[in-house]
Design an enzyme around this catalytic site. Structure first.
Site, mmCIF file in Angstrom:
data_model
loop_
_atom_site.group_PDB
_atom_site.id
_atom_site.type_symbol
_atom_site.label_atom_id
_atom_site.label_comp_id
_atom_site.label_asym_id
_atom_site.label_seq_id
_atom_site.Cartn_x
_atom_site.Cartn_y
_atom_site.Cartn_z
ATOM 1 N N HIS A 122 44.386 46.147 39.681
ATOM 2 C CA HIS A 122 44.058 44.749 40.162
ATOM 3 C C HIS A 122 44.706 43.734 39.315
ATOM 4 C CE1 HIS A 122 40.652 46.814 41.565
ATOM 5 N NE2 HIS A 122 40.156 45.930 42.406
ATOM 6 N N GLY A 123 45.372 44.192 38.204
ATOM 7 C CA GLY A 123 46.087 42.835 37.697
ATOM 8 C C GLY A 123 46.614 43.525 36.126
#
Length: 474
Positions: free
Chosen positions: A325-326
């Site tokens: 996700h990041g």
């Protein structure tokens, strides 16, 4: 190009009749879709089209090579090449600076001064989605679940199909590629279903998510001053913001695809009615959770082996899912938290089954309790997901524990006005066990629903503003 802008509306209104005018010429239809996908992507940054094309060409060639190869070692080398390319692109653009900064900070704590070069690069939009989809094609061919296509236009259209290109759902090649290869027929029922999904998705995005975003950004921006009640309100509001934002995008993507004769995978299935962490991941971002299950969790061993090995597999899968996700430690800790929830649920399952009530009324109350508990466990995860640092997470949790209070009406009322109608619709879908519940109601109920949504869009939405979808950053 954003779904919630006039630019996309004009783009699709031009594409739709041109596309169906070529219904007798599937290859020309695919060529048009390919051009549309590349134009759609280039509207953000034309330079990154080279990355999309590179990933497409390499995995198209790898699919053919791995199918032709007879030697198992050579087949593994080809799959490894595909994974190295795709994960290398992700690592370079998305994770290099994160790992470099983390290593530099860790060495500094050991009094070792190292200056690592930082890359001045922009994260290509949607790279996490299209690399996973393209890579899964080569893996499926390697597993002999799929025969490779020799038609490059078909494969390139599969990778760059614009409705789901930048934020999913992550489509399996075994599902989408045959649709690209087959002639499409216009069906009025499918078109109506598509229009409904587009309409409902826009409501969730620009009425629910974008209005909640204003309050969420304000509250999280001054988290040090919040009392416990307002902190909880900020977390609840973000829970519905991210749901409205991401599920709204998915609904629009599925609706646009239906209008073009395609069926995309269901990505959300009433996730806030989940009765356990495992059930939540069977309802939230389904295409990603199933991708991680089939291409990471199962190859690690899945549920086979000792309990410790199973728990290890769950933790690795969710930590890497969080990192997907990041590039930030909050996403890593969010993955750790989700892994611990799944491990805890697996440990508690035998006990939960023993205390399951047999009386129908008690069983319904027990189920409702599990839904409430699961929702709040998920909300703790959303706090980690949304926060800028673990210091902020701990500070906001401390506020809930030490400074309980009732949120001010000025903050509480807007959230209730936005969320309660959404939950009313969701509750009807859940109780009827039919996501298309509205379509099954009498005409006067549908008319009232569509009228209410129309006025919500006109009076409470910001269609022309085009706020970016949250998952575009991933």
């Amino acid at each position: 190009m954003l779904f919630n802008t006039y630019q996309f509306a004009y783009f699709f209104l031009l594409l739709f009749p041109a596309y169906w005018s070529l219904r007798r010429f599937p290859r020309l239809q695919n060529g048009l879709l390919l051009a549309a996908g590349y134009y759609f992507y280039a509207c953000w940054n034309p330079k990154f089209l080279a990355l999309l094309l590179l990933s497409t060409v390499m995995d198209y060639a790898c699919g053919i090579w791995v199918d032709r190869a007879e030697d198992p070692r050579r087949r593994k080398v080809v799959v490894g090449l595909s994974m190295a390319l795709n994960l290398g692109l992700l690592g370079y653009f998305k994770y290099y600076n994160f790992f470099a900064e983390s290593l530099q900070a860790a060495l500094a704590k050991l009094d070792v001064s190292v200056s690592l070069t930082q890359l001045n690069v922009v994260l290509p939009i949607g790279i996490s989605f299209y690399t996973f989809q393209s890579m899964s094609y080569v893996i499926d061919v390697y597993r002999r679940d799929l025969k490779p296509t020799r038609d490059f236009i078909q494969f390139a259209t599969f990778v760059s199909f614009f409705p789901h290109l930048v934020a999913g759902p992550i489509m399996r090649p075994t599902s989408l590629l045959p649709q690209v290869a087959s002639p499409r027929r216009f069906h009025l029922t499918q078109f109506y279903e598509g229009v409904y999904l587009i309409f409902w998705g826009l409501v969730k995005k620009i009425v629910v998510a974008d209005n909640l975003a204003v309050l969420v950004d304000s509250l999280f921006g001054r988290w040090q001053t919040l009392d416990g009640g307002t902190t909880l309100l900020a977390v609840y509001a973000f829970a519905f913001q991210i749901y409205g934002d991401f599920s709204g995008y998915t609904d629009i993507a599925r609706g646009v695809a239906k209008c073009l004769g395609f069926e995309l995978a269901l990505n959300f299935n009433l996730p806030y009615f989940a009765t356990s962490p495992k059930d939540f991941w069977n309802r939230w971002h389904i295409s990603l959770s199933h991708w991680l299950r089939d291409y990471l969790y199962f190859p690690l061993g899945g549920g086979r082996g000792t309990k410790i090995m199973v728990y290890r597999n769950l933790m690795i899968t969710m930590i890497l899912g969080g990192l997907w996700h990041g590039a930030a430690w909050t996403y890593v800790f969010w993955g750790v938290y989700q892994g611990l929830l799944l491990v805890g649920h697996r440990i508690a399952t035998p006990w939960l089954e023993r205390i399951q009530p047999t009386d129908p009324v008690d069983a319904r109350c027990w189920k409702a309790l599990r839904i409430v508990v699961t929702f709040h466990l998920v909300c703790v995860g959303w706090l980690i997901f949304r926060a800028d640092s673990m210091e902020q997470v701990l500070g906001m949790l401390s506020a809930v524990a030490s400074r309980p209070a009732i949120p001010a009406a000025a903050s509480l009322v807007p959230v209730l006005v936005i969320v309660l109608p959404l939950m009313l619709v969701q509750s009807c879908q859940y109780l009827s066990k039919e996501l298309a519940f509205i379509a099954r109601t009498p005409w006067y109920v549908r008319s009232g629903f569509y009228t209410a949504c129309f006025y919500a869009l006109v009076l409470g939405g910001a269609f022309g503003g085009g706020k970016q979808f949250i998952y575009f950053q991933f």
